[in-house]
Design a protein around this motif. Structure first.
Motif, PDB file in Angstrom:
ATOM      1  N   UNK A  11       0.878  -1.386   0.130  1.00  0.00           N
ATOM      2  CA  UNK A  11       0.021  -0.285  -0.019  1.00  0.00           C
ATOM      3  C   UNK A  11       0.871   1.252   0.010  1.00  0.00           C
ATOM      4  N   UNK A  12       1.899   0.787   0.751  1.00  0.00           N
ATOM      5  CA  UNK A  12       2.568   2.702   1.134  1.00  0.00           C
ATOM      6  C   UNK A  12       3.501   2.709  -0.940  1.00  0.00           C
ATOM      7  N   UNK A  13       3.788   1.225  -1.024  1.00  0.00           N
ATOM      8  CA  UNK A  13       4.268   1.661  -2.483  1.00  0.00           C
ATOM      9  C   UNK A  13       3.447   2.386  -3.408  1.00  0.00           C
ATOM     10  N   UNK A  14       2.241   1.767  -3.368  1.00  0.00           N
ATOM     11  CA  UNK A  14       1.247   2.360  -4.339  1.00  0.00           C
ATOM     12  C   UNK A  14       1.480   3.711  -4.000  1.00  0.00           C
ATOM     13  N   UNK A  15       1.072   4.278  -3.122  1.00  0.00           N
ATOM     14  CA  UNK A  15       0.539   5.175  -2.684  1.00  0.00           C
ATOM     15  C   UNK A  15       1.879   6.293  -2.765  1.00  0.00           C
ATOM     16  N   UNK A  16       2.920   5.612  -2.712  1.00  0.00           N
ATOM     17  CA  UNK A  16       3.963   6.975  -3.150  1.00  0.00           C
ATOM     18  C   UNK A  16       4.683   7.141  -5.027  1.00  0.00           C
ATOM     19  N   UNK A  17       3.702   6.536  -5.023  1.00  0.00           N
ATOM     20  CA  UNK A  17       4.129   6.160  -6.687  1.00  0.00           C
ATOM     21  C   UNK A  17       2.338   7.009  -7.074  1.00  0.00           C
ATOM     22  N   UNK A  18       1.975   7.476  -6.811  1.00  0.00           N
ATOM     23  CA  UNK A  18       0.618   8.502  -6.689  1.00  0.00           C
ATOM     24  C   UNK A  18       1.323   9.456  -7.613  1.00  0.00           C
ATOM     25  N   UNK A  19       0.408   9.436  -8.218  1.00  0.00           N
ATOM     26  CA  UNK A  19       0.900  11.269  -9.099  1.00  0.00           C
ATOM     27  C   UNK A  19       0.490  12.666  -8.420  1.00  0.00           C
ATOM     28  N   UNK A  20      -0.461  12.300  -7.435  1.00  0.00           N
ATOM     29  CA  UNK A  20      -0.985  13.758  -5.990  1.00  0.00           C
ATOM     30  C   UNK A  20       0.351  13.529  -5.311  1.00  0.00           C
ATOM     31  N   UNK A  21       0.708  12.578  -4.482  1.00  0.00           N
ATOM     32  CA  UNK A  21       1.313  12.417  -3.308  1.00  0.00           C
ATOM     33  C   UNK A  21       1.932  12.860  -2.667  1.00  0.00           C
ATOM     34  N   UNK A  22       2.473  13.960  -3.664  1.00  0.00           N
ATOM     35  CA  UNK A  22       3.250  14.921  -2.774  1.00  0.00           C
ATOM     36  C   UNK A  22       2.769  16.204  -2.500  1.00  0.00           C
ATOM     37  N   UNK A  23       1.634  16.482  -3.452  1.00  0.00           N
ATOM     38  CA  UNK A  23       1.206  17.763  -2.534  1.00  0.00           C
ATOM     39  C   UNK A  23      -0.897  17.641  -1.664  1.00  0.00           C
ATOM     40  N   UNK A  24      -0.186  15.712  -1.785  1.00  0.00           N
ATOM     41  CA  UNK A  24      -1.757  15.493  -0.295  1.00  0.00           C
ATOM     42  C   UNK A  24      -1.043  14.806   0.358  1.00  0.00           C
ATOM     43  N   UNK A  25      -2.010  15.085   1.765  1.00  0.00           N
ATOM     44  CA  UNK A  25      -1.750  14.073   2.540  1.00  0.00           C
ATOM     45  C   UNK A  25      -1.958  12.959   3.036  1.00  0.00           C
ATOM     46  N   UNK A  26      -2.060  11.982   4.493  1.00  0.00           N
ATOM     47  CA  UNK A  26      -2.023  11.032   3.407  1.00  0.00           C
ATOM     48  C   UNK A  26      -3.392  10.958   4.700  1.00  0.00           C
TER      49      UNK A  26
END
Length: 124
Positions: free
Chosen positions: A29-44
């Motif tokens: 799940x972390x790997x998929x999240x960190x590859x998401x195109x909006x990961x750096x602009x949205x919190x988790x």
């Protein structure tokens, strides 16, 4: 369902994990999240409230080691993560993880209520 990612909220990406939650499920799940195109602009927002954590100290170390490999391209990124758990025992496990990850560029906070977690993520 191992995990589900929902990026429809404007401020955060929600990761929902149900059932038995082990190291492999969380790393995937972390790997998929960190590859998401909006990961750096949205919190988790990690919703683990419908699951049961099955993690050892060794598992937590492996997860922290995996997170050490993440190098954000931007100096400043959306690094807040709210983790929602179902009870005190799960909260204690997550607090151990949080203490192990203090030197990482992430701000983790554990909650037992999804509303409180969302409020935390909406604060600037």
């Amino acid at each position: 369902m191992a995990h589900q990612i929902d990026a429809s909220h404007s401020t955060y990406i929600q990761v929902t994990v149900r059932g038995r939650i082990g190291k492999d499920v969380l790393i995937a799940a972390m790997s998929e999240l960190m590859q998401h195109p909006e990961y750096t602009i949205k919190h988790s927002l990690w919703d683990l409230s419908g699951g049961s954590l099955g993690l050892s100290i060794s598992d937590l170390r492996e997860i922290v080691d995996m997170l050490r490999l993440y190098k954000p391209k931007e100096k400043s990124f959306a690094n807040k993560s709210a983790i929602v758990v179902p009870g005190e025992m799960h909260k204690a496990v997550v607090n151990i993880f949080i203490s192990m990850s203090k030197m990482l560029p992430f701000e983790y906070t554990v909650f037992q209520n999804a509303g409180d977690a969302k409020t935390f993520l909406l604060q600037q």
